[in-house]
Design a protein around this motif. Structure first.
Motif, PDB file in Angstrom:
ATOM      1  N   GLU A   2       1.609   2.410   7.208  1.00 60.70           N
ATOM      2  CA  GLU A   2       1.053   1.056   7.283  1.00 60.70           C
ATOM      3  C   GLU A   2       0.259   0.875   8.577  1.00 60.70           C
ATOM      4  OE1 GLU A   2       0.966  -1.724   5.392  1.00 60.70           O
ATOM      5  OE2 GLU A   2       1.948  -0.739   3.695  1.00 60.70           O
ATOM      6  N   MET A  27       0.807  -1.187   0.000  1.00 60.92           N
ATOM      7  CA  MET A  27       0.000   0.000   0.000  1.00 60.92           C
ATOM      8  C   MET A  27       0.855   1.258   0.000  1.00 60.92           C
ATOM      9  SD  MET A  27      -2.965  -0.440  -0.537  1.00 60.92           S
ATOM     10  CE  MET A  27      -4.434   0.416  -0.216  1.00 60.92           C
ATOM     11  N   ILE A  28       2.032   1.190   0.625  1.00 62.75           N
ATOM     12  CA  ILE A  28       2.888   2.370   0.704  1.00 62.75           C
ATOM     13  C   ILE A  28       3.286   2.804  -0.699  1.00 62.75           C
ATOM     14  CG2 ILE A  28       5.089   3.262   1.533  1.00 62.75           C
ATOM     15  CD1 ILE A  28       2.900   2.848   3.649  1.00 62.75           C
ATOM     16  N   SER A  64       7.100   4.998   6.284  1.00 62.96           N
ATOM     17  CA  SER A  64       6.497   3.787   5.722  1.00 62.96           C
ATOM     18  C   SER A  64       5.788   2.985   6.800  1.00 62.96           C
ATOM     19  CB  SER A  64       7.564   2.909   5.059  1.00 62.96           C
ATOM     20  OG  SER A  64       8.156   3.596   3.999  1.00 62.96           O
ATOM     21  N   PHE A  65       6.459   2.795   7.938  1.00 61.17           N
ATOM     22  CA  PHE A  65       5.848   2.053   9.037  1.00 61.17           C
ATOM     23  C   PHE A  65       4.598   2.766   9.545  1.00 61.17           C
ATOM     24  CE2 PHE A  65       5.255   1.477  13.594  1.00 61.17           C
ATOM     25  CZ  PHE A  65       5.041   0.108  13.643  1.00 61.17           C
ATOM     26  N   ASP A 116       0.725   5.024  -2.061  1.00 59.86           N
ATOM     27  CA  ASP A 116       0.708   6.354  -1.455  1.00 59.86           C
ATOM     28  C   ASP A 116       1.821   7.228  -2.031  1.00 59.86           C
ATOM     29  OD1 ASP A 116      -1.440   5.744   0.167  1.00 59.86           O
ATOM     30  OD2 ASP A 116      -0.175   5.049   1.807  1.00 59.86           O
ATOM     31  N   GLN A 159      -3.031   2.698   8.507  1.00 60.81           N
ATOM     32  CA  GLN A 159      -4.012   1.958   7.711  1.00 60.81           C
ATOM     33  C   GLN A 159      -4.552   0.771   8.513  1.00 60.81           C
ATOM     34  OE1 GLN A 159      -2.448   0.230   4.127  1.00 60.81           O
ATOM     35  NE2 GLN A 159      -4.415   0.455   3.088  1.00 60.81           N
ATOM     36  N   PHE A 160      -3.650   0.069   9.219  1.00 54.23           N
ATOM     37  CA  PHE A 160      -4.055  -1.061  10.049  1.00 54.23           C
ATOM     38  C   PHE A 160      -5.011  -0.609  11.160  1.00 54.23           C
ATOM     39  CE2 PHE A 160      -3.238  -3.398  14.019  1.00 54.23           C
ATOM     40  CZ  PHE A 160      -3.684  -4.661  13.644  1.00 54.23           C
TER      41      PHE A 160
END
Length: 115
Positions: free
Chosen positions: A85, A1-2, A81-82, A5, A88-89
């Motif tokens: 993510e 997903m990153i 990036s983390f 984005d 989103q989680f």
């Protein structure tokens, strides 16, 4: 997903593969420009990190400072990036929790990530 984005943020998203290729190629060349002369000069006695092989003095101090700055400036690339993510989680979404709530949730997640 990153990837989506970052790709979406590009002016020309279809050029994502060129941006990734250029970035990785540049990093590889820079690392080779450090590693090859280091191993050429010090051979099997080369230590890791390479600046441990340098004699004490101004050169070693500058190399240590430059590498430290490099690592510090690279941290946001990985933490972003983390964080994206994890956001989103955790379903941090303006439509679900409102604009202010999403901003606050992102601020908390990103602050904790950096700490």
């Amino acid at each position: 997903m990153i990837q989506l984005d970052v790709e979406h943020a590009l002016r020309k998203p279809h050029q994502w593969k060129y941006a990734v290729t250029a970035g990785l190629t540049t990093c590889t060349l820079l690392y080779f420009m450090t590693a090859v002369p280091g191993y050429y000069v010090y051979g099997r006695d080369t230590q890791s990190p390479i600046y441990d092989s340098l004699p004490m003095g101004a050169g070693r101090t500058v190399a240590t400072i430059v590498m430290t700055i490099h690592v510090i400036l690279a941290i946001p690339i990985f933490t972003t990036s983390f964080s994206l993510e994890f956001e989103q989680f955790a379903r941090v979404d303006e439509h679900r929790i409102g604009k202010l709530g999403a901003w606050f949730a992102r601020a908390v997640i990103r602050t904790i990530t950096m700490v």
